[in-house]
Scaffold this motif. Structure first.
Motif, PDB file in Angstrom:
ATOM      1  N   LYS A 276      -7.252  11.044  19.957  1.00 58.45           N
ATOM      2  CA  LYS A 276      -8.585  11.553  20.293  1.00 58.45           C
ATOM      3  C   LYS A 276      -8.990  12.702  19.365  1.00 58.45           C
ATOM      4  N   ILE A 277      -8.042  13.623  19.119  1.00 52.63           N
ATOM      5  CA  ILE A 277      -8.352  14.777  18.264  1.00 52.63           C
ATOM      6  C   ILE A 277      -8.622  14.332  16.834  1.00 52.63           C
ATOM      7  N   ILE A 278      -7.801  13.422  16.310  1.00 52.92           N
ATOM      8  CA  ILE A 278      -7.982  12.944  14.932  1.00 52.92           C
ATOM      9  C   ILE A 278      -9.303  12.196  14.797  1.00 52.92           C
ATOM     10  N   GLU A 279      -9.648  11.411  15.793  1.00 52.01           N
ATOM     11  CA  GLU A 279     -10.905  10.662  15.733  1.00 52.01           C
ATOM     12  C   GLU A 279     -12.110  11.597  15.707  1.00 52.01           C
ATOM     13  N   GLU A 280     -11.985  12.735  16.400  1.00 53.07           N
ATOM     14  CA  GLU A 280     -13.104  13.669  16.477  1.00 53.07           C
ATOM     15  C   GLU A 280     -13.186  14.596  15.257  1.00 53.07           C
ATOM     16  N   LYS A 281     -12.038  14.989  14.674  1.00 48.99           N
ATOM     17  CA  LYS A 281     -12.037  16.065  13.692  1.00 48.99           C
ATOM     18  C   LYS A 281     -11.613  15.667  12.281  1.00 48.99           C
ATOM     19  N   VAL A 282     -11.077  14.471  12.104  1.00 49.03           N
ATOM     20  CA  VAL A 282     -10.586  14.070  10.784  1.00 49.03           C
ATOM     21  C   VAL A 282     -11.423  12.910  10.267  1.00 49.03           C
ATOM     22  N   ASP A 283     -11.923  13.078   9.034  1.00 48.74           N
ATOM     23  CA  ASP A 283     -12.718  12.030   8.388  1.00 48.74           C
ATOM     24  C   ASP A 283     -11.915  11.480   7.216  1.00 48.74           C
ATOM     25  N   PHE A 284     -11.382  10.293   7.357  1.00 49.36           N
ATOM     26  CA  PHE A 284     -10.538   9.713   6.318  1.00 49.36           C
ATOM     27  C   PHE A 284     -11.395   9.173   5.171  1.00 49.36           C
ATOM     28  N   PRO A 285     -10.959   9.398   3.919  1.00 51.70           N
ATOM     29  CA  PRO A 285     -11.660   8.794   2.776  1.00 51.70           C
ATOM     30  C   PRO A 285     -11.571   7.268   2.833  1.00 51.70           C
ATOM     31  N   GLU A 286     -12.424   6.636   2.068  1.00 53.05           N
ATOM     32  CA  GLU A 286     -12.435   5.184   2.028  1.00 53.05           C
ATOM     33  C   GLU A 286     -11.097   4.664   1.494  1.00 53.05           C
ATOM     34  N   GLY A 287     -10.556   3.663   2.179  1.00 55.82           N
ATOM     35  CA  GLY A 287      -9.285   3.085   1.767  1.00 55.82           C
ATOM     36  C   GLY A 287      -8.077   3.687   2.456  1.00 55.82           C
ATOM     37  N   TYR A 288      -8.288   4.746   3.244  1.00 54.10           N
ATOM     38  CA  TYR A 288      -7.185   5.381   3.955  1.00 54.10           C
ATOM     39  C   TYR A 288      -7.154   4.881   5.404  1.00 54.10           C
TER      40      TYR A 288
ATOM     41  N   ARG B 132       0.863  -1.192   0.000  1.00 50.35           N
ATOM     42  CA  ARG B 132       0.000   0.000   0.000  1.00 50.35           C
ATOM     43  C   ARG B 132       0.890   1.229   0.000  1.00 50.35           C
ATOM     44  N   THR B 133       0.536   2.220  -0.822  1.00 48.48           N
ATOM     45  CA  THR B 133       1.301   3.464  -0.832  1.00 48.48           C
ATOM     46  C   THR B 133       1.128   4.185   0.494  1.00 48.48           C
ATOM     47  N   THR B 134       2.192   4.817   0.947  1.00 45.62           N
ATOM     48  CA  THR B 134       2.171   5.482   2.244  1.00 45.62           C
ATOM     49  C   THR B 134       2.750   6.878   2.143  1.00 45.62           C
ATOM     50  N   ALA B 135       2.319   7.721   3.057  1.00 47.10           N
ATOM     51  CA  ALA B 135       2.889   9.057   3.222  1.00 47.10           C
ATOM     52  C   ALA B 135       3.288   9.203   4.681  1.00 47.10           C
ATOM     53  N   TRP B 136       4.448   9.816   4.913  1.00 48.79           N
ATOM     54  CA  TRP B 136       4.983   9.913   6.266  1.00 48.79           C
ATOM     55  C   TRP B 136       4.924  11.355   6.761  1.00 48.79           C
ATOM     56  N   LEU B 137       4.446  11.536   7.997  1.00 45.68           N
ATOM     57  CA  LEU B 137       4.477  12.830   8.664  1.00 45.68           C
ATOM     58  C   LEU B 137       5.371  12.711   9.889  1.00 45.68           C
ATOM     59  N   TYR B 138       6.401  13.542   9.952  1.00 42.18           N
ATOM     60  CA  TYR B 138       7.358  13.466  11.047  1.00 42.18           C
ATOM     61  C   TYR B 138       7.001  14.502  12.119  1.00 42.18           C
TER      62      TYR B 138
END
Length: 270
Positions: free
Chosen positions: A57-69, A34-40
Motif C-alpha cells: 500500500k505504501i509503495i503504491e501510494e509513494k513510489v513511482d517506478f520508471p518505465e520498464g521497472y 531481466r536484470t534484478t536488484a535484491w533488497l533484503y
C-alpha cells in the motif's frame, strides 16, 4: 597500452579515453532475462503477510517506478502464496473426501449432511482461539483446520451412531409411534453420549495444550497446528451435545405423521 589507428600509428590509450577505477557490482543478477536488484528485509514483531500487504500500500501510494521497472515480493512471502494456492485446492478436496466417507458408511445423504454441519461450529472455535493467541493464518494453521475437520466429523459420527442405535431399538420393539417417542429417543441417545463426548474433548485438549508452551525447534509451527484443534474441539463438542440432537429430531420427525401424536401429549415441535 597502445592502440592502433587507421593510419597504422599506435598511440597510448590515455590519449583517447579517461581512465579511472570505480567500484561496481561484483555480480549482475538476472531473472527471466531481466536484470534484478535484491533488497533484503528482516522482520521482527510482525508476520510476513501483514508486512507485505502494508508495504504494498505504501509503495503504491509513494513510489513511482520508471518505465520498464517492476517489483516482485519473494522469499517467505512467495512460498506462503504458493502454499495458500495449494490449500485452496486441498481444503475442498478434503471436505469432499470426508463427505464421501460418511456417505459410504451411512448410505444416507441426510445423515452425512447432518455430520458435515458440525464442521462450521468447529471452525468457529478454532478461529476464536487463533484470535485469542494472536495467530495469523498460515500453512500450519491450514493443516490444523484440516485435522480439526476430520476430528469433528469423527466425533459427529459417534453421536449419530448412538442416536441411530436407540432409534433402531425403539422401532424394532414397536415403541415408536409419535413425536413424543422420537423426543424420548433423542434424549436417551444424547444422554448416553455425554460422557464419551466429554472424554474426547478433554483428552484432546490435554494432549494438545502442552504444545502451546513448547520452545524447541519447530515449536512455532506445531503451535499453529494445535491451536485450531484445541479451540475447535470445544465448540464442536458443544454443538454435538446441544444442536446435533435437535437436527436429528427435526430430520427424523419429517418421516413421522404428526397426527399420530397421542391426545394430551405435548408435541415437541410446539
Amino acid at each position: 597500452v597502445l592502440i592502433p589507428t587507421p593510419s597504422g600509428a599506435q598511440i597510448p590509450l590515455n590519449y583517447v579515453a579517461d581512465i579511472s577505477i570505480i567500484k561496481g557490482p561484483p555480480v549482475i543478477k538476472s531473472e527471466n532475462a531481466r536484470t534484478t536488484a535484491w533488497l533484503y528485509v528482516d522482520l521482527r514483531g510482525i508476520d510476513v503477510g501483514t508486512y507485505v500487504n502494508n508495504a504494498k500500500k505504501i509503495i503504491e501510494e509513494k513510489v513511482d517506478f520508471p518505465e520498464g521497472y517492476s517489483l516482485v515480493w519473494s522469499g517467505q512471502y512467495e512460498y506462503m502464496e504458493r502454499a495458500a494456492k495449494r490449500l485452496s485446492i486441498v481444503v475442498p478436496i478434503t471436505l469432499i473426501v470426508i463427505f464421501l466417507l460418511l456417505y459410504f458408511n451411512f448410505k444416507n445423504f441426510a445423515e452425512s449432511l447432518v455430520v458435515m454441519l458440525s464442521l462450521p461450529f468447529a471452525l468457529v472455535g478454532g478461529i476464536w482461539f487463533m484470535y485469542f493467541l494472536d495467530y495469523n493464518f498460515s500453512v500450519a494453521v491450514g493443516v490444523g483446520f484440516i485435522a480439526l475437520a476430520g476430528l469433528a466429523a469423527e466425533t459427529g459420527v459417534v453421536m449419530l451412531v448412538y442416536l441411530d442405535n436407540v432409534f433402531a431399538d425403539w422401532k424394532r420393539s414397536g415403541r415408536l409411534h409419535s413425536l413424543k417417542d422420537l423426543y424420548d429417543i433423542v434424549i436417551e441417545g444424547a444422554v448416553d453420549r455425554v460422557r464419551p463426548k466429554l472424554m474426547t474433548v478433554v483428552t484432546t485438549m490435554v494432549g494438545l495444550t502442552p504444545i502451546l508452551w513448547g520452545t524447541g525447534a519447530g515449536s512455532q509451527t506445531m503451535k499453529r497446528i494445535a491451536a485450531p484443534m484445541i479451540g475447535g474441539v470445544v465448540t464442536s463438542g458443544l454443538m454435538e451435545l446441544l444442536v446435533f440432537p435437535v437436527l436429528y429430531f427435526m430430520w427424523r420427525g419429517l418421516n413421522l405423521d404428526k397426527s399420530r401424536v397421542p391426545t394430551g401429549v405435548e408435541d415437541p415441535h410446539e
